[in-house]
Scaffold this active site. Structure first.
Site, short mmCIF file in Angstrom:
data_model
loop_
_atom_site.label_atom_id
_atom_site.label_comp_id
_atom_site.label_asym_id
_atom_site.label_seq_id
_atom_site.Cartn_x
_atom_site.Cartn_y
_atom_site.Cartn_z
N LYS A 127 1.23 -1.33 0.24
CA LYS A 127 -0.34 0.37 0.09
C LYS A 127 0.92 1.23 0.08
CE LYS A 127 -4.61 2.23 0.36
NZ LYS A 127 -3.93 3.19 -0.48
N LYS A 170 4.72 2.33 8.12
CA LYS A 170 3.69 4.09 9.14
C LYS A 170 2.05 2.92 8.59
CE LYS A 170 3.33 7.62 6.58
NZ LYS A 170 3.18 8.09 5.56
N LYS A 221 5.41 2.06 -2.82
CA LYS A 221 5.22 3.81 -3.59
C LYS A 221 5.67 3.58 -4.75
CE LYS A 221 4.63 8.24 -1.25
NZ LYS A 221 3.80 7.06 0.29
N THR A 271 -5.48 13.20 5.84
CA THR A 271 -4.19 13.52 6.42
C THR A 271 -4.21 14.61 7.32
OG1 THR A 271 -3.29 12.41 4.09
CG2 THR A 271 -1.72 13.75 6.08
N ASN A 308 -2.92 20.17 0.33
CA ASN A 308 -3.67 19.69 1.43
C ASN A 308 -3.89 18.96 2.31
OD1 ASN A 308 -4.84 16.49 2.15
ND2 ASN A 308 -6.27 17.23 0.55
N SER A 326 -7.36 5.75 3.54
CA SER A 326 -7.14 4.87 2.85
C SER A 326 -7.78 2.96 3.19
CB SER A 326 -5.98 5.00 1.37
OG SER A 326 -5.63 5.49 0.97
#
Length: 415
Positions: free
Chosen positions: A70, A94, A106, A190, A221, A349
């Site tokens: 992920k 994380k 990533k 976030t 954001n 997510s």
């Protein structure tokens, strides 16, 4: 600032230190410091001028001991494979720290999305989705947005993947528009998570966050929404920065104005306050709380001594160099690390992915409560470990994350 490969060197050095602090065997570091798989792709795009331009991209799959890979997809002109590997490692940590059933990955394309037309951007997005399609899937690798990408790009990508799969496949990408099985909380998840992390730490350091002041470095954001939720918690925003400079206002900057800039409704200079051309000025204003929410390596050894905030909550990935962190801790400044503070996005997510897999949906308030509960628990666990061991909070967070990964790899027989 560090070189392009310096970010990976910093992540690996921190990883090695945490492996040693946690008492893990050397062969664990040998495995966790390298990605499981790297996909290197080239995407041809027919530009509006009629010529063909070929863009370089990657998908790094780091570790999947805890579950499917992920991690986000970054569109940026300065991305490198080394940076992508570093970011994939951070995603593994994380996800583990948050207790999610995910490994880390990533993706990136070396491009400035701002110079592409909407049609060119769509063609590039679809081309990247086709290029990585053989290695992703709702139970294999689930991408999401990152710097330079957004829900519209995820919509194009999930549509392209669905064409290849011959079915609607919403769970393969997260942070989609609500009309395509996304969840509205993901837009601000976030930043909301950063605000929750700040609030929870403020309870422990100051008995509360209400009445405190904050400086936000980065009005994208994460920074804009962190400002919005911090303001709702009673915090006064006194500075905000973008690539254009910094706006400082001792009387307070309305978060609504920062959001208006983020949504491109007003130019940055129209945010009320004193405009300073230096984007880094927000790092050293008088404020209780500093949220670096732009890019990596902005708090360095050469400017860490000028940071006046007593609490730094990392909204960006890797905004504080190791040398700077040592300077801050020597001065009594607490740094809440990125893998803890900015995990709200990947937690959301995960919640969207669960909805998609089961073809169900939660309303916005229920979703936000689920997200908040996970963030609150994460901060509590890391704080307790930090207090017990007397390490930095980053050490406590990474060692805690590594313990879960190590146990999973040990049980699987990988080590």
């Amino acid at each position: 600032m560090q070189s392009e490969s310096g970010f990976l060197a910093y992540v690996l050095a921190q990883l090695k230190r945490s492996v040693e602090l946690g008492g893990f065997p050397e062969d664990f570091y040998a495995m966790i410091s390298r990605p499981k798989r790297i996909l290197h792709v080239y995407i041809p795009v027919k530009m509006d001028s009629g010529r063909i331009e070929v863009f370089e991209g990657y998908r790094v799959q780091h570790n999947d001991a805890l579950g499917p890979f992920k991690g986000g997809i970054r569109f940026h002109p300065e991305v490198t494979l080394a940076d992508d590997i570093a970011l994939a490692i951070l995603m593994t940590l994380k996800n583990s720290l948050a207790g999610l059933p995910y490994g880390g990955a990533k993706g990136a394309v070396r491009v400035d999305p701002k110079r592409l037309s909407q049609r060119e951007l769509e063609e590039l997005s679809r081309g990247y989705a086709r290029a990585i399609a053989p290695l992703i899937g709702d139970l294999v690798d689930i991408p999401a947005p990152d710097v330079g990408t957004n829900s519209q790009i995820m919509a194009w990508m999930v549509d392209e993947y669905s064409k290849i799969a011959g079915r609607n496949a919403p769970a393969v990408f997260t942070s989609k528009p609500p009309e395509l099985w996304g969840n509205p909380v993901r837009e601000y998840a976030t930043g909301f998570g950063v605000a929750v992390a700040a609030r929870e730490m403020a309870k422990r350091l100051w008995d509360g966050i209400e009445g405190k002041t904050a400086a936000i470095h980065g009005a994208g954001n994460t920074g804009a929404w962190a400002a919005y939720w911090l303001e709702k918690m009673g915090v006064k925003i006194v500075a905000v920065s973008s690539t254009k400079g910094t706006v400082y206002n001792k009387a307070g900057i309305p978060a609504a104005e920062i959001l208006r800039y983020y949504k491109r409704e007003i130019p940055f200079e129209k945010i009320p306050g004193e405009f300073i051309k230096d984007p880094e000025a927000s790092l050293n204003v008088e404020a209780d709380l500093l949220v670096p929410a732009a890019i990596e390596n902005v708090i360095r050894s050469d400017n860490a001594g000028q940071v006046k905030a007593r609490l730094v909550v990392e909204g960006a990935n890797g905004p504080t160099t190791p040398e700077a962190e040592r300077v801050l801790y020597q001065r009594g400044v607490v740094v809440v690390p990125d893998i803890l503070a900015n995990a709200g996005g990947v937690i959301m997510s995960y919640l969207e992915w669960v909805e998609n897999l089961q073809w169900l949906s939660w309303d916005e308030e229920e979703t936000r409560k689920r997200l908040e509960a996970i963030m609150v628990n994460n901060v509590a666990r890391v704080y307790q470990r930090w207090q017990k061991e007397k390490w930095t909070m980053r050490d406590a967070a990474i060692v805690t994350a590594l313990e879960r990964i190590y146990k999973a790899m040990k049980l699987r027989g990988w080590i």
